[in-house]
Design an enzyme around this catalytic site. Structure first.
Site, PDB file in Angstrom:
ATOM      1  N   LEU A  65       0.839  -1.201   0.000  1.00 21.29           N
ATOM      2  CA  LEU A  65       0.000   0.000   0.000  1.00 21.29           C
ATOM      3  C   LEU A  65       0.877   1.256   0.000  1.00 21.29           C
ATOM      4  O   LEU A  65       2.073   1.193   0.305  1.00 21.29           O
ATOM      5  CB  LEU A  65      -0.899  -0.005   1.235  1.00 21.29           C
ATOM      6  CG  LEU A  65      -1.762  -1.260   1.429  1.00 21.29           C
ATOM      7  CD1 LEU A  65      -2.659  -1.095   2.649  1.00 21.29           C
ATOM      8  CD2 LEU A  65      -2.592  -1.562   0.198  1.00 21.29           C
ATOM      9  N   PRO A  66       0.286   2.409  -0.322  1.00 17.67           N
ATOM     10  CA  PRO A  66       1.112   3.612  -0.459  1.00 17.67           C
ATOM     11  C   PRO A  66       1.820   4.052   0.838  1.00 17.67           C
ATOM     12  O   PRO A  66       3.033   4.275   0.835  1.00 17.67           O
ATOM     13  CB  PRO A  66       0.114   4.685  -0.924  1.00 17.67           C
ATOM     14  CG  PRO A  66      -1.004   3.919  -1.557  1.00 17.67           C
ATOM     15  CD  PRO A  66      -1.091   2.623  -0.793  1.00 17.67           C
ATOM     16  N   THR A 102       6.281   0.745   2.170  1.00 22.13           N
ATOM     17  CA  THR A 102       7.279   1.555   2.879  1.00 22.13           C
ATOM     18  C   THR A 102       6.523   2.540   3.761  1.00 22.13           C
ATOM     19  O   THR A 102       5.847   3.444   3.253  1.00 22.13           O
ATOM     20  CB  THR A 102       8.156   2.341   1.887  1.00 22.13           C
ATOM     21  OG1 THR A 102       8.767   1.421   0.988  1.00 22.13           O
ATOM     22  CG2 THR A 102       9.238   3.115   2.631  1.00 22.13           C
ATOM     23  N   LYS A 177      15.070   0.319   5.069  1.00 21.77           N
ATOM     24  CA  LYS A 177      14.535   0.808   3.794  1.00 21.77           C
ATOM     25  C   LYS A 177      14.623   2.345   3.711  1.00 21.77           C
ATOM     26  O   LYS A 177      14.986   2.900   2.665  1.00 21.77           O
ATOM     27  CB  LYS A 177      13.084   0.338   3.671  1.00 21.77           C
ATOM     28  CG  LYS A 177      12.274   0.981   2.582  1.00 21.77           C
ATOM     29  CD  LYS A 177      12.753   0.609   1.194  1.00 21.77           C
ATOM     30  CE  LYS A 177      11.943   1.357   0.132  1.00 21.77           C
ATOM     31  NZ  LYS A 177      12.500   1.175  -1.209  1.00 21.77           N
ATOM     32  N   LYS A 252       7.229  11.201   0.306  1.00 16.51           N
ATOM     33  CA  LYS A 252       6.756  10.501   1.513  1.00 16.51           C
ATOM     34  C   LYS A 252       7.930   9.835   2.229  1.00 16.51           C
ATOM     35  O   LYS A 252       8.087   9.956   3.444  1.00 16.51           O
ATOM     36  CB  LYS A 252       5.717   9.442   1.118  1.00 16.51           C
ATOM     37  CG  LYS A 252       5.288   8.536   2.260  1.00 16.51           C
ATOM     38  CD  LYS A 252       4.813   7.170   1.780  1.00 16.51           C
ATOM     39  CE  LYS A 252       5.896   6.368   1.118  1.00 16.51           C
ATOM     40  NZ  LYS A 252       5.657   4.948   0.953  1.00 16.51           N
TER      41      LYS A 252
HETATM   42  P1  NAD Z   1       0.871   2.620  -6.116  1.00 16.20           P
HETATM   43  O1  NAD Z   1       0.242   3.911  -5.682  1.00 16.20           O
HETATM   44  O2  NAD Z   1       1.130   2.374  -7.570  1.00 16.20           O
HETATM   45  O3  NAD Z   1      -0.031   1.370  -5.597  1.00 16.20           O
HETATM   46  C1  NAD Z   1      -0.671   1.307  -4.356  1.00 16.20           C
HETATM   47  C2  NAD Z   1      -2.007   0.587  -4.552  1.00 16.20           C
HETATM   48  O4  NAD Z   1      -2.623   0.403  -3.275  1.00 16.20           O
HETATM   49  C3  NAD Z   1      -2.999   1.370  -5.414  1.00 16.20           C
HETATM   50  O5  NAD Z   1      -3.429   0.554  -6.490  1.00 16.20           O
HETATM   51  C4  NAD Z   1      -4.131   1.705  -4.446  1.00 16.20           C
HETATM   52  O6  NAD Z   1      -5.398   1.772  -5.076  1.00 16.20           O
HETATM   53  C5  NAD Z   1      -4.035   0.563  -3.467  1.00 16.20           C
HETATM   54  N1  NAD Z   1      -4.648   0.775  -2.159  1.00 16.20           N
HETATM   55  C6  NAD Z   1      -4.625   1.872  -1.364  1.00 16.20           C
HETATM   56  N2  NAD Z   1      -5.276   1.639  -0.201  1.00 16.20           N
HETATM   57  C7  NAD Z   1      -5.711   0.352  -0.262  1.00 16.20           C
HETATM   58  C8  NAD Z   1      -6.429  -0.497   0.641  1.00 16.20           C
HETATM   59  N3  NAD Z   1      -6.862  -0.064   1.831  1.00 16.20           N
HETATM   60  N4  NAD Z   1      -6.695  -1.760   0.250  1.00 16.20           N
HETATM   61  C9  NAD Z   1      -6.285  -2.220  -0.957  1.00 16.20           C
HETATM   62  N5  NAD Z   1      -5.602  -1.467  -1.856  1.00 16.20           N
HETATM   63  C10 NAD Z   1      -5.314  -0.198  -1.507  1.00 16.20           C
HETATM   64  O7  NAD Z   1       2.199   2.459  -5.275  1.00 16.20           O
HETATM   65  P2  NAD Z   1       3.458   1.503  -5.587  1.00 16.20           P
HETATM   66  O8  NAD Z   1       4.406   2.230  -6.475  1.00 16.20           O
HETATM   67  O9  NAD Z   1       2.974   0.140  -5.948  1.00 16.20           O
HETATM   68  O10 NAD Z   1       4.136   1.478  -4.127  1.00 16.20           O
HETATM   69  C11 NAD Z   1       3.573   0.739  -3.043  1.00 16.20           C
HETATM   70  C12 NAD Z   1       4.529   0.834  -1.876  1.00 16.20           C
HETATM   71  O11 NAD Z   1       5.810   0.321  -2.261  1.00 16.20           O
HETATM   72  C13 NAD Z   1       4.764   2.273  -1.372  1.00 16.20           C
HETATM   73  O12 NAD Z   1       4.865   2.265   0.020  1.00 16.20           O
HETATM   74  C14 NAD Z   1       6.089   2.634  -2.037  1.00 16.20           C
HETATM   75  O13 NAD Z   1       6.777   3.621  -1.275  1.00 16.20           O
HETATM   76  C15 NAD Z   1       6.804   1.302  -2.035  1.00 16.20           C
HETATM   77  N6  NAD Z   1       7.826   1.131  -3.097  1.00 16.20           N
HETATM   78  C16 NAD Z   1       7.571   1.506  -4.384  1.00 16.20           C
HETATM   79  C17 NAD Z   1       8.563   1.322  -5.347  1.00 16.20           C
HETATM   80  C18 NAD Z   1       8.348   1.732  -6.795  1.00 16.20           C
HETATM   81  O14 NAD Z   1       9.338   1.731  -7.554  1.00 16.20           O
HETATM   82  N7  NAD Z   1       7.129   2.066  -7.211  1.00 16.20           N
HETATM   83  C19 NAD Z   1       9.798   0.747  -4.998  1.00 16.20           C
HETATM   84  C20 NAD Z   1      10.004   0.335  -3.691  1.00 16.20           C
HETATM   85  C21 NAD Z   1       9.002   0.529  -2.744  1.00 16.20           C
END
Ligand code: NAD
Length: 303
Positions: A65-66, A102, A177, A252
């Protein structure tokens, strides 16, 4: 083969879930944005219409999740205005929770503690490696929690990643992280700065990137996630900075880093500076672009 409930099918969650399906696990997916789960059907996933139904009769719950508030709401508080309580009060004691988001170490500790009160093991397991690593199944997992929980989770994490670290107790994965991501923001900003200076002085950005990659300034940003458009294929810089790791998520993470530094009395002048550069990108309305778009603060045509 495990029965897995996977919650959060965004840029990272989707390819991670697909790798679990490819490895033979039975997976039920839920995202609050319904369309996010749809591509998983072709890979054999079941789609649930609530988080509670996604975690019925599963061995493992994985969330991606975000931010902290989403994780706290999902596991502890339940969605506002809904009768559903948080998932921790709904799961059976033999369920393993692996949260890969994260988030703040304090939030991970609070969820782990509430879970432990009900006999449930919860791990924080944030990842590094980006969307490319998620697709390729080569992520690095940085895990906080008990030794027993880590050993139980490891085979499943290995279906999505290459390096699986046990950083320490609950919350330790998030500390590892956040240290990494503060350094990533600093190296990405520094890489963009150096590449633009080279271009301004007549160098081809690809030639300069090859030079730096083979020299003492080499780093992941320049050699695996180059921010200068056209230098590398298959990175957001060559697709107008679409997808990838969004600026708002980096902001964030920098807020988490600076808050952690304040609590521990650690000095982070370079982290502060990188944060102010990312805030400038946000002011330009680039919140939803990949974080390598920091290059836009330097490129003459975008200034
Ligand atoms: P994203 O915004 O693309 O995806 C998050 C998803 O979670 C969305 O589809 C959203 O609709 C869903 N969501 C939100 N609340 C929810 C709930 N209560 N129940 C179910 N689904 C829900 O984000 P992302 O890029 O996939 O990143 C996710 C996490 O991973 C973040 O914490 C980010 O910091 C971390 N991260 C991302 C990357 C990257 O390269 N994108 C790399 C490492 C870590």
């Amino acid at each position: 083969m495990a029965r897995i409930g996977f919650l959060g099918l965004g840029n990272m969650g989707q390819p991670m879930a697909i790798n679990l399906l490819k490895a033979g696990h039975a997976l039920t997916a839920f995202d609050i944005v319904t369309e996010q789960s749809a591509p998983l059907v072709d890979h054999g996933a079941s789609i649930a219409d609530t988080a509670s139904s996604a975690v019925q009769d599963v061995d493992v719950v994985i969330s991606m999740l975000p931010a902290s508030e989403h994780v706290a709401e999902l596991y502890l508080d339940g969605p506002g205005g809904n009768e559903d309580p948080g998932l921790v009060s709904q799961l059976s004691a033999d369920t393993l929770i692996i949260d890969c988001s994260t988030i703040a170490a304090e939030t991970s500790k609070a969820v782990a503690s509430a879970a432990a009160d009900r006999g449930i093991t919860m791990l924080d397991a944030p990842v590094s490696g980006g969307v490319g690593g998620a697709v390729a199944g080569t992520l690095t997992f940085i895990v906080g929690g008990t030794e027993g929980g880590f050993n139980a989770a490891k085979p499943i994490l290995e279906d999505m990643g290459r390096h699986i670290f046990h950083a320490g107790d609950a919350g330790a994965g998030q500390v590892g992280k956040i240290c990494n991501n503060m350094l990533l923001a600093i190296t990405m900003t520094g890489t963009a700065e150096a590449l633009q200076m080279g271009v301004d002085n007549g160098l081809d950005p690809k030639v300069l990137s090859d030079i730096i990659s083979a020299s003492s300034g080499g780093n992941w940003a320049v050699s695996s996630y180059n921010p200068y458009p056209g230098v590398m294929d298959n990175v957001p810089a060559s697709d107008d900075y679409r997808g990838g790791f969004l600026v708002r998520l980096m902001i964030k993470d920098l807020a988490l880093a600076l808050d952690m530094a304040r609590r521990s009395g650690s000095e982070t002048p370079l982290g502060d500076l990188a944060n102010s550069r990312y805030e400038q990108l946000r002011e330009q309305g680039l919140d939803d672009m990949d974080f390598s778009s920091i290059q836009k603060l330097y490129r003459a045509t975008d200034r």
